[in-house]
Design a protein around this motif. Sequence first.
Motif, mmCIF file in Angstrom:
data_model
loop_
_atom_site.group_PDB
_atom_site.id
_atom_site.type_symbol
_atom_site.label_atom_id
_atom_site.label_comp_id
_atom_site.label_asym_id
_atom_site.label_seq_id
_atom_site.Cartn_x
_atom_site.Cartn_y
_atom_site.Cartn_z
ATOM 1 N N SER C 26 2.452 -24.568 -24.043
ATOM 2 C CA SER C 26 0.995 -24.481 -23.967
ATOM 3 C C SER C 26 0.550 -23.043 -23.708
ATOM 4 C CB SER C 26 0.434 -25.443 -22.921
ATOM 5 O OG SER C 26 0.977 -25.175 -21.667
ATOM 6 N N LEU C 27 1.410 -22.238 -23.078
ATOM 7 C CA LEU C 27 1.085 -20.811 -22.960
ATOM 8 C C LEU C 27 1.111 -20.157 -24.337
ATOM 9 C CD1 LEU C 27 3.009 -19.912 -19.694
ATOM 10 C CD2 LEU C 27 0.544 -19.775 -20.023
ATOM 11 N N GLY C 28 2.053 -20.587 -25.166
ATOM 12 C CA GLY C 28 2.096 -20.098 -26.543
ATOM 13 C C GLY C 28 0.816 -20.456 -27.285
ATOM 14 N N LEU C 29 0.391 -21.703 -27.107
ATOM 15 C CA LEU C 29 -0.849 -22.146 -27.754
ATOM 16 C C LEU C 29 -2.049 -21.395 -27.192
ATOM 17 C CD1 LEU C 29 -1.237 -25.980 -28.276
ATOM 18 C CD2 LEU C 29 -1.208 -24.150 -29.947
ATOM 19 N N ALA C 30 -1.990 -21.076 -25.888
ATOM 20 C CA ALA C 30 -3.101 -20.331 -25.292
ATOM 21 C C ALA C 30 -3.217 -18.981 -25.986
ATOM 22 C CB ALA C 30 -2.885 -20.153 -23.798
ATOM 23 N N MET C 31 -2.070 -18.356 -26.245
ATOM 24 C CA MET C 31 -2.091 -17.093 -26.977
ATOM 25 C C MET C 31 -2.706 -17.320 -28.370
ATOM 26 S SD MET C 31 -1.606 -13.989 -27.635
ATOM 27 C CE MET C 31 -0.691 -13.099 -26.404
ATOM 28 N N HIS C 32 -2.245 -18.372 -29.048
ATOM 29 C CA HIS C 32 -2.737 -18.620 -30.412
ATOM 30 C C HIS C 32 -4.217 -18.979 -30.411
ATOM 31 C CE1 HIS C 32 1.568 -19.785 -31.837
ATOM 32 N NE2 HIS C 32 1.347 -18.497 -31.913
ATOM 33 N N PHE C 33 -4.537 -20.056 -29.713
ATOM 34 C CA PHE C 33 -5.887 -20.596 -29.815
ATOM 35 C C PHE C 33 -6.846 -19.983 -28.799
ATOM 36 C CE2 PHE C 33 -9.005 -23.876 -28.539
ATOM 37 C CZ PHE C 33 -9.754 -23.874 -29.692
ATOM 38 N N GLY C 34 -6.413 -19.945 -27.542
ATOM 39 C CA GLY C 34 -7.312 -19.489 -26.491
ATOM 40 C C GLY C 34 -7.707 -18.036 -26.652
ATOM 41 N N PHE C 35 -6.728 -17.192 -26.960
ATOM 42 C CA PHE C 35 -7.034 -15.768 -27.041
ATOM 43 C C PHE C 35 -7.321 -15.291 -28.458
ATOM 44 C CE2 PHE C 35 -4.767 -16.096 -22.982
ATOM 45 C CZ PHE C 35 -5.772 -15.605 -22.166
ATOM 46 N N ALA C 252 -8.520 -20.522 -22.689
ATOM 47 C CA ALA C 252 -8.619 -19.064 -22.717
ATOM 48 C C ALA C 252 -8.250 -18.445 -21.376
ATOM 49 C CB ALA C 252 -10.028 -18.647 -23.135
ATOM 50 N N THR C 253 -7.336 -19.074 -20.667
ATOM 51 C CA THR C 253 -6.915 -18.536 -19.379
ATOM 52 C C THR C 253 -5.390 -18.522 -19.339
ATOM 53 O OG1 THR C 253 -6.850 -20.738 -18.412
ATOM 54 C CG2 THR C 253 -8.912 -19.546 -18.204
ATOM 55 N N VAL C 254 -4.829 -17.800 -18.381
ATOM 56 C CA VAL C 254 -3.380 -17.785 -18.230
ATOM 57 C C VAL C 254 -2.953 -18.927 -17.306
ATOM 58 C CG1 VAL C 254 -1.406 -16.433 -17.448
ATOM 59 C CG2 VAL C 254 -3.317 -15.307 -18.581
ATOM 60 N N PHE C 255 -3.779 -19.145 -16.285
ATOM 61 C CA PHE C 255 -3.450 -20.149 -15.296
ATOM 62 C C PHE C 255 -3.692 -21.562 -15.832
ATOM 63 C CE2 PHE C 255 -4.971 -22.472 -11.406
ATOM 64 C CZ PHE C 255 -3.711 -22.619 -10.849
ATOM 65 N N GLY C 256 -4.684 -21.709 -16.701
ATOM 66 C CA GLY C 256 -5.076 -23.016 -17.216
ATOM 67 C C GLY C 256 -3.957 -23.824 -17.852
ATOM 68 N N PRO C 257 -3.226 -23.229 -18.818
ATOM 69 C CA PRO C 257 -2.157 -24.000 -19.461
ATOM 70 C C PRO C 257 -1.098 -24.471 -18.459
ATOM 71 C CG PRO C 257 -2.594 -21.990 -20.672
ATOM 72 C CD PRO C 257 -3.422 -21.923 -19.431
ATOM 73 N N VAL C 258 -0.817 -23.629 -17.444
ATOM 74 C CA VAL C 258 0.172 -24.000 -16.430
ATOM 75 C C VAL C 258 -0.328 -25.227 -15.681
ATOM 76 C CG1 VAL C 258 1.428 -23.218 -14.408
ATOM 77 C CG2 VAL C 258 0.831 -21.575 -16.193
ATOM 78 N N LEU C 259 -1.581 -25.110 -15.208
ATOM 79 C CA LEU C 259 -2.190 -26.210 -14.457
ATOM 80 C C LEU C 259 -2.275 -27.474 -15.320
ATOM 81 C CD1 LEU C 259 -3.676 -26.796 -11.779
ATOM 82 C CD2 LEU C 259 -5.799 -26.270 -12.992
ATOM 83 N N GLY C 260 -2.752 -27.293 -16.551
ATOM 84 C CA GLY C 260 -2.947 -28.438 -17.444
ATOM 85 C C GLY C 260 -1.645 -29.173 -17.711
ATOM 86 N N SER C 261 -0.568 -28.417 -17.969
ATOM 87 C CA SER C 261 0.714 -29.058 -18.266
ATOM 88 C C SER C 261 1.232 -29.817 -17.056
ATOM 89 C CB SER C 261 1.754 -28.014 -18.674
ATOM 90 O OG SER C 261 1.311 -27.313 -19.794
ATOM 91 N N ILE C 262 1.076 -29.207 -15.869
ATOM 92 C CA ILE C 262 1.581 -29.878 -14.668
ATOM 93 C C ILE C 262 0.779 -31.158 -14.405
ATOM 94 C CG2 ILE C 262 1.803 -29.672 -12.161
ATOM 95 C CD1 ILE C 262 2.559 -26.741 -12.613
#
Lengths: 430, 296, 327
Positions: C26-35, C252-262
């Motif tokens: 999901s961090l990868g996706l954050a790079m793709h989609f979020g950013f 569009a956050t760094v912390f979000g994908p971490v939180l979301g996955s957990i």
Amino acid sequence: MQLSKTRKRAVSVIAALFAAIMLLLALPVSATADEVGTEFDDRVFGNVKLDGESLGGVEITVRGNGYEASTVTGDDGRWVIGVPERGAYEVILNEETLPPGIAVVEDGGPIKQIEFGLTGTVVTNYFIGEGERTAVGLWPQFFTRLVYGINFGLMLALASVGLSLVFGTTKLSNFAHAEMVTLGAVVALFFASLDINPFLGILLAVAVSGFAGFAQDVVIWRPLRRKGLGIVQLMIVSIGLALTMRYVFQFFIGGSTSQLPSLGGESFKLFGTLTLSTTDIASMGISIVVLIAFALWLTMTKTGKATRAISDNIDLAAASGIDVDRVIRYVWITASALAGLGGILWAYFRPGIKWDMGEKILLLIFAAVVLGGLGTAFGALIGALIVGIMVETSTLILAPDIKYVGALIVLIGVLLVKPTGLLGTKERIG
Amino acid sequence: MSNSEPVKATGLHVGEASPGVAKVDPILKASNVTRKFGGLTAVNVEHVEIPRGAITALIGPNGAGKTTFFNLLTGFDSPDTGTMEFNGKSLSGMRSHQIAKLGQVRTFQLTKALSLLTVLENMKLGATDQAGEKILGSLIPQIWRKQEAEIEKRAEELLRRFKLYEKKEDFAASLSGGQRKLLEMARALMTNPTLVMLDEPMAGVNPALTESLLEHVLDLKKEGMTVLFVEHDMHMVRHIADWVIVMAEGEIVAEGPPDQVMKEQAVIDAYLGSHQETDLGVVTGRIDIIDDGEKK
Amino acid sequence: MDWIQILSNTVESILSPVTFAFVLASLGLAMHFGFAGLLNFGIAGFMAIGAYGYAISVLRFDLPWWGGMLVSIAAAIVFAILLGAPTLRLRGDYLAIVTIAAAEIARLLFLTNTFDDFTGSASGLFGYHDSFRAANPIPEGTYGFGPFTYSETDWWVRIFALAVLAVVIWLLWALSRSPWGRVIKGIREDEDAVRALGKNVFAYKMQALIIGGVFGAMGGVVYALPSAVNPTVYVTSLTFFIWTALLLGGAATVFGPVLGSIIFWVLQAFLTNVLPALAQEGGILESLTSQQASTLRFILVGIGLMLIVIYRPQGIAGDKRELTFVK
């Protein structure tokens, strides 16, 4: 729900044709097959026949991936063997159990290599007879695949034209459309379990699908259009809906494959290796008739023409007095009913009904729509036929378990080279 | 802001002012440029030159191909035929960002403020040759911190000039339509351009802001930049343009200093062709729509 | 109902390698989609390439574990280039369809019998752990407390995954706040505007696709580290689940994908334990079979995804003003 006069007429014409074809084909339903390995989701099955007569008591063995199971065919000639995983297996027909003087008369004899594709089922049929060997050259094989491809393509078309119409009028790439395909089949299965006339059950299932389209528009899509969600948000909502529906199906019918009641009829050996059952022929007939009716609706009726006006320019259509919401509602009803019908026919072709059957062809539906040109219903029809034929004929070259790869590569290729598809027109830039 | 009439640049062309006339010092040249959409010819320009150091207006009725021509000149669309030169360098086969790097920057008809970046970030994005924009360099702040500070200083100066300094930490989405136009122009200036191309800078701008926008365009000329703009507002054209090029149905039908061009029969015909319902006086700028202060 | 056991299983999922794999993807996706605004619906394909790249190089080419991971990264880069070179010019929703199709092609090619010698077709790959476990510095034994009690091998997998995660989080954080990240976000907002400022938009998008793809591939490696590579994992549903986790946390956050996955996995673990128990022991779900009860949690995922996208598109951690959806 209010139907316009023309729409009512179109519905009754379709319904009448449907019923007539079905009644013509109504034949007694035969007994069930002998099944082993029913605890597994994935199945290999077939039907052993001699000159159109079902052969009972023939022993069949499936072997591979450390698993082996045998069964004998039922009085209807059918056999089903469940297997623990999708993969490659050997299917062996014990020729000792055939009547004297009878043998498997095709290349490879009684042993066949099979592989699972995307679906959880593999059909294995043997051609048996008194030594009369059928020559299986490339052309007869191609011809057989071509006919299967047309059959598959027509079902795909039923699903694709609706997706295309929805995209054209609402700009939504609806990932939940494949679930409407499953819905038709699952509802048909439900009505079949009520022991009503199977043809009536199918008609009702199509009607329920149409209603589900209507409900979807009223409950989800129209409010979201009002809310002004962007196309990407809408697309992801449709993914959420697809997941929801898919698992609701699993909730009700479980993870295994179920069969619709046989509509009876028999198989005809046509050219070379081509064998079609009456169900196959009826399915193609129904698809063609319904697609023609759909085409007439789209080109002749006021509502049909309005959908195209909306696809071209929604603001202009609204400004010229078209009730956009009403037309889009009809689009949802039509698209869902067609997809539901496609699902029912596909349930006979696959054969079988599974909770994720729609998902398996979602990308093929997209491929058909994109190939024909996003938002053009006739393009989707042609695209679907091309995809259907390509998928089936590609098995002459490719392993059956990657037969969808070709279609997906074409999907990507078309988007790259001519994103407007075969029938689309170039968008003006600037 | 002064009420005095801006000083017009003159003596830009060589010989009679007619479509395709040669300029004394052209910055941009285009020859035989055509662009077709399906069967429709959107642009068919035989020859045109844009004079350096002056403000040139590109006008014409709706559908005349102005924006398409703009897109061709900036590499956002490719012509079917023809050649284009910027500062003597051929633009054939160049992509839009390469053309922009040569010092030719554009704005858009529908303003493209990057809504979810702050005003200051929008500005900083305009600066060229940033070490921190390279993927590897970006990971080591020591490499780009100093340059970043310089860029920020320059951005803040420009923001003050464009009266956006107070908004610098706000998302660009929160700006008004006119402020976005200003931001887009200020951001374009961050690239240190030699040619600024403005696509309908006045469209959708609150009248209170038009005057300051006009001033900013005139300032560009004072600073030695060349301006080419597409505009519908004839008042603005007449007020600030040194040279006017008129397009109709994809072709250049007239060019010359604003006062002369507005009177030409070809121009009146061009507008009559598509604007029969419009009052000709307004269209050709012979009737002033705005107050006396700026009247000739 | 054994609440202690249920809660223990739920809490345990926080340190599960599957959760880490989800965080990475999901961090990868954050790079793709979020950013960068790239609608990549093929993240499952990147994960499959990571997992197979690692397992095949260790099993079939006798590479050491780190060599296998380098192969995974290289393969993800190649896949990203193959995917991106022709498609990054396409409109957003077209890119979505192309990437989902490409991931499906990759999955089918891993699944087919045609390449059975390399991929193990339907049975997948297993037994590639020796090299990785040999590198384990932890002495044999069982460590930890409460639900977090693991063998030395399980700890090694988790510690390694956490280390990878730390590097990836740092990379994403450093990139997103650099001038490079500013360009990428500008492209997300309007690529033509960025192009007009002289930036090579295509190159930036490609870089973002590669970086996010490599994160996804590392997610695939972490998924495969403790057990086996199973082709049924890398289906489009996996992509959709990762999207759900991403949007839940904030794209569009760094912390979000971490939180979301957990949150996604804690909820999944909780429901997996609680729903069948509710069905068995009576109560509101009494009439359901345990299979039906566990299907409910996926229905909830679908409904949850719809609700997030409609009512809170910026996710839990996202800035309210910062909606990342293209209109």
